[in-house]
Design an enzyme around this catalytic site. Sequence first.
Site, PDB file in Angstrom:
ATOM      1  CG  ASN A   1       0.506  -4.428   5.634  1.00 45.37           C
ATOM      2  OD1 ASN A   1       0.630  -3.747   6.650  1.00 45.37           O
ATOM      3  ND2 ASN A   1       1.494  -4.614   4.766  1.00 45.37           N
ATOM      4  CD1 TRP A   2      -5.364  -1.198   6.997  1.00 47.55           C
ATOM      5  CD2 TRP A   2      -5.674  -0.697   9.146  1.00 47.55           C
ATOM      6  NE1 TRP A   2      -6.682  -1.445   7.300  1.00 47.55           N
ATOM      7  CE2 TRP A   2      -6.898  -1.146   8.607  1.00 47.55           C
ATOM      8  CE3 TRP A   2      -5.628  -0.335  10.496  1.00 47.55           C
ATOM      9  CZ2 TRP A   2      -8.071  -1.231   9.380  1.00 47.55           C
ATOM     10  CZ3 TRP A   2      -6.781  -0.415  11.263  1.00 47.55           C
ATOM     11  CH2 TRP A   2      -7.983  -0.856  10.697  1.00 47.55           C
TER      12      TRP A   2
ATOM     13  CG  HIS B   1       5.525  -6.191   3.651  1.00 53.97           C
ATOM     14  ND1 HIS B   1       5.986  -5.198   2.812  1.00 53.97           N
ATOM     15  CD2 HIS B   1       4.226  -6.373   3.334  1.00 53.97           C
ATOM     16  CE1 HIS B   1       4.998  -4.805   2.028  1.00 53.97           C
ATOM     17  NE2 HIS B   1       3.911  -5.508   2.323  1.00 53.97           N
TER      18      HIS B   1
ATOM     19  CD  GLU C   1       5.669  -1.658   1.868  1.00 59.23           C
ATOM     20  OE1 GLU C   1       5.271  -1.536   3.040  1.00 59.23           O
ATOM     21  OE2 GLU C   1       4.892  -1.614   0.884  1.00 59.23           O
TER      22      GLU C   1
ATOM     23  CD  GLU D   1       2.334  -8.991   0.163  1.00 60.64           C
ATOM     24  OE1 GLU D   1       1.180  -8.562   0.164  1.00 60.64           O
ATOM     25  OE2 GLU D   1       3.248  -8.439   0.786  1.00 60.64           O
TER      26      GLU D   1
ATOM     27  N   GLY E   1       1.272  -2.024  -4.368  1.00 63.46           N
ATOM     28  CA  GLY E   1       1.014  -0.587  -4.383  1.00 63.46           C
ATOM     29  C   GLY E   1       1.151   0.056  -5.753  1.00 63.46           C
TER      30      GLY E   1
ATOM     31  N   GLY F   1      -3.068  -4.215   0.976  1.00 62.57           N
ATOM     32  CA  GLY F   1      -2.591  -2.932   1.473  1.00 62.57           C
ATOM     33  C   GLY F   1      -3.609  -1.834   1.193  1.00 62.57           C
ATOM     34  N   GLY F   2      -3.399  -1.105   0.101  1.00 68.24           N
ATOM     35  CA  GLY F   2      -4.212   0.078  -0.215  1.00 68.24           C
ATOM     36  C   GLY F   2      -5.714  -0.134  -0.128  1.00 68.24           C
TER      37      GLY F   2
HETATM   38  C1  PEP Z   1       1.079  -5.135   0.765  1.00 69.14           C
HETATM   39  O1  PEP Z   1       1.757  -4.175   1.085  1.00 69.14           O
HETATM   40  O2  PEP Z   1       1.169  -6.192   1.405  1.00 69.14           O
HETATM   41  C2  PEP Z   1       0.212  -4.991  -0.411  1.00 69.14           C
HETATM   42  C3  PEP Z   1      -0.172  -6.081  -1.003  1.00 69.14           C
HETATM   43  O3  PEP Z   1      -0.119  -3.714  -0.806  1.00 69.14           O
HETATM   44  P1  PEP Z   1      -1.174  -3.317  -1.980  1.00 69.14           P
HETATM   45  O4  PEP Z   1      -2.405  -4.144  -1.762  1.00 69.14           O
HETATM   46  O5  PEP Z   1      -1.406  -1.864  -1.777  1.00 69.14           O
HETATM   47  O6  PEP Z   1      -0.506  -3.651  -3.267  1.00 69.14           O
END
Ligand code: PEP
Length: 255
Positions: free
Chosen positions: A9-10, A95, A97, A167, A173, A233-234
């Site tokens: 997930n960018w 998600h 966010e 998650e 993050g 993500g990251g």
């Molecule tokens: C995400 O945003 O779905 C996520 C898991 O981010 P990160 O891997 O950066 O924690």
Amino acid sequence: MRRPILAANWKMHKTAAEAAEFVEEFLPLVADAGSVDIVLAPTFTALDRVANGLRGSNVALAAQNVNPEEQGAFTGEIAPGMLAELGCRYGIVGHSERRAIYSESDDFIASKAAALFAHGICPIVCVGETLEEREANRTLDVVGRQLVASLAGVPEARAAEVVVAYEPVWAIGTGKTATPELAQEVHAAIRSQLGECFGAAGDAIRIQYGGSVKPENVDTLMAQPDIDGALVGGASLAPETFARIVRFERLGGAS
Ligand code: PEP
């Protein structure tokens, strides 16, 4: 046996040119990755370039969001048919966010999942508790409520195509990962709830873990019996790092 699914997930990172460059570097690194599903979710503006780069490869395209309507006066939004036209096989919904920053409700998320299904796109439905909810011992209640409500529009006959991503919000993050045991506990509860919702099909639904997944922790997470993949993500922004995650080591007899 559930086929592992590793998704990047960018978020709001990478221009179309940067995304295309990633694809060029990444594909050779995972060309022989074996029996796993690999997914990239770039920004909307990069979908077309990435779709072209992925053509004929073992990597699938995903959208990070969708509007549930077919078309109309929804300024700035993208319809599910538009994503299908670009070749999206998956779409992320719910998600944290989007739940937190854009106040998306479970009902809205459910309508997005149903709209994706109607266009042949598999929803990746995210659920997860905040730190406050975990500390109040409400994790399973919160995740259970999000799950049942967000999957309300999923036709039972096609339930196995859904992907759920657990998650924990406090792990996204932040560099803080749930321990494999703690993640497994919630995944097992999700699995049992999926069984209540969809019967035997619930056992076929893949449940990803997401929250600071990286090369250093992916192997032990993936060794858990109900962790079928990762939403990253990251650590998905650099080709070598995400390739290492995709090529996780199968510990403890996990297949
Ligand atoms: C995400 O945003 O779905 C996520 C898991 O981010 P990160 O891997 O950066 O924690």
